[in-house]
Design an enzyme around this catalytic site. Structure first.
Site, PDB file in Angstrom:
ATOM      1  N   HIS A  96       0.821  -1.161   0.013  1.00  0.00           N
ATOM      2  CA  HIS A  96       0.001   0.081   0.022  1.00  0.00           C
ATOM      3  C   HIS A  96       0.703   1.260   0.010  1.00  0.00           C
ATOM      4  O   HIS A  96       2.077   1.204   0.416  1.00  0.00           O
ATOM      5  CB  HIS A  96      -0.880  -0.142   1.193  1.00  0.00           C
ATOM      6  CG  HIS A  96      -2.033  -1.013   1.068  1.00  0.00           C
ATOM      7  ND1 HIS A  96      -3.079  -1.073   1.912  1.00  0.00           N
ATOM      8  CD2 HIS A  96      -2.426  -1.902   0.469  1.00  0.00           C
ATOM      9  CE1 HIS A  96      -3.940  -2.050   1.416  1.00  0.00           C
ATOM     10  NE2 HIS A  96      -3.644  -2.672   0.671  1.00  0.00           N
ATOM     11  N   GLU A  98       0.988   3.809   1.780  1.00  0.00           N
ATOM     12  CA  GLU A  98       1.078   4.181   3.146  1.00  0.00           C
ATOM     13  C   GLU A  98       2.543   3.552   3.690  1.00  0.00           C
ATOM     14  O   GLU A  98       3.316   4.146   4.048  1.00  0.00           O
ATOM     15  CB  GLU A  98       0.242   4.090   4.186  1.00  0.00           C
ATOM     16  CG  GLU A  98      -1.217   4.862   3.896  1.00  0.00           C
ATOM     17  CD  GLU A  98      -2.177   4.066   3.089  1.00  0.00           C
ATOM     18  OE1 GLU A  98      -3.307   4.397   3.163  1.00  0.00           O
ATOM     19  OE2 GLU A  98      -1.768   3.240   2.172  1.00  0.00           O
ATOM     20  N   CYS A 122      -6.136   1.709   5.471  1.00  0.00           N
ATOM     21  CA  CYS A 122      -6.795   0.255   5.907  1.00  0.00           C
ATOM     22  C   CYS A 122      -6.081   0.062   7.249  1.00  0.00           C
ATOM     23  O   CYS A 122      -5.236   0.533   7.820  1.00  0.00           O
ATOM     24  CB  CYS A 122      -6.427  -0.903   5.015  1.00  0.00           C
ATOM     25  SG  CYS A 122      -4.616  -1.250   4.944  1.00  0.00           S
ATOM     26  N   CYS A 125      -2.357  -0.407   7.459  1.00  0.00           N
ATOM     27  CA  CYS A 125      -1.459   0.788   7.161  1.00  0.00           C
ATOM     28  C   CYS A 125      -1.762   1.658   8.446  1.00  0.00           C
ATOM     29  O   CYS A 125      -0.643   2.442   8.727  1.00  0.00           O
ATOM     30  CB  CYS A 125      -2.127   1.424   5.877  1.00  0.00           C
ATOM     31  SG  CYS A 125      -1.535   0.607   4.504  1.00  0.00           S
TER      32      CYS A 125
END
Length: 190
Positions: A96, A98, A122, A125
């Protein structure tokens, strides 16, 4: 005559001072634009997410986007949607934005930083954000608000005293136009 030159902004024949440009990006728009620009590096055919980490002095610490891990060739990896347990789904492999932004910060301390992200993080993250010491998250979209992993994310961030808020700026997209290669009259390969 001296009075008229003063009223026109001129003294001793010097030109009138120019005012600063007024239609510039404020900090919030600038950093979200960087997150959105980073998202354009993603090869995910469904969701392009970007993140930008900024320190207290308004300096960019790192950026990231969702993509496959280093060394995993994009053409050899699955890009379809599916559950985390599905080995033929991108979900099992994709890093992801992040996570990539935190990892891209290298040796720079992210404690007390702010993260601008194009999609609400999410739960995984959120864990990375908390562990890296980031204290504020500004998000552009929150399309998946009611899904359990995003509810868990909110709970984690709240318990860890990480402030979260929607982006309040004026940028919703960043468009970059590629120029054609004049020698071949084709788009350049990126």
């Amino acid at each position: 005559m001296a009075e008229s030159s003063k009223s026109s902004g001129q003294e001793n024949g010097e030109p009138q001072a120019q005012k600063k440009r007024e239609n510039y990006l404020d900090w919030e728009d600038y950093f979200m634009s960087m997150a959105l620009l980073s998202a354009q590096r993603s090869k995910d055919p469904n969701t392009q997410v970007g993140a930008c980490i900024v320190n207290k002095r308004k300096r960019v610490v790192a950026t990231g986007y969702n993509g496959m891990p280093d060394g995993c060739h994009d053409d050899e990896m699955p890009w379809s949607r599916g559950e985390v347990t599905d080995t033929e789904s991108k979900t099992s492999y994709l890093c992801h934005a992040e996570m990539n932004a935190v990892l891209n910060s290298n040796s720079t301390d992210t404690t007390g930083c702010k993260m601008y992200v194009s999609l609400f993080p999410c739960n995984s993250c959120a864990q990375i954000i908390i562990q890296s010491g980031i204290k504020k998250v500004v998000y552009l979209k929150d399309d998946k608000h009611d899904k359990p992993i995003y509810m868990a994310s909110r709970r984690l961030l709240k318990r860890a005293h990480v402030k979260i808020r929607p982006y309040r700026g004026h940028v919703s997209a960043v468009q970059v136009k590629k120029v054609k290669d004049q020698s071949t009259n084709q788009q350049p390969q990126v």
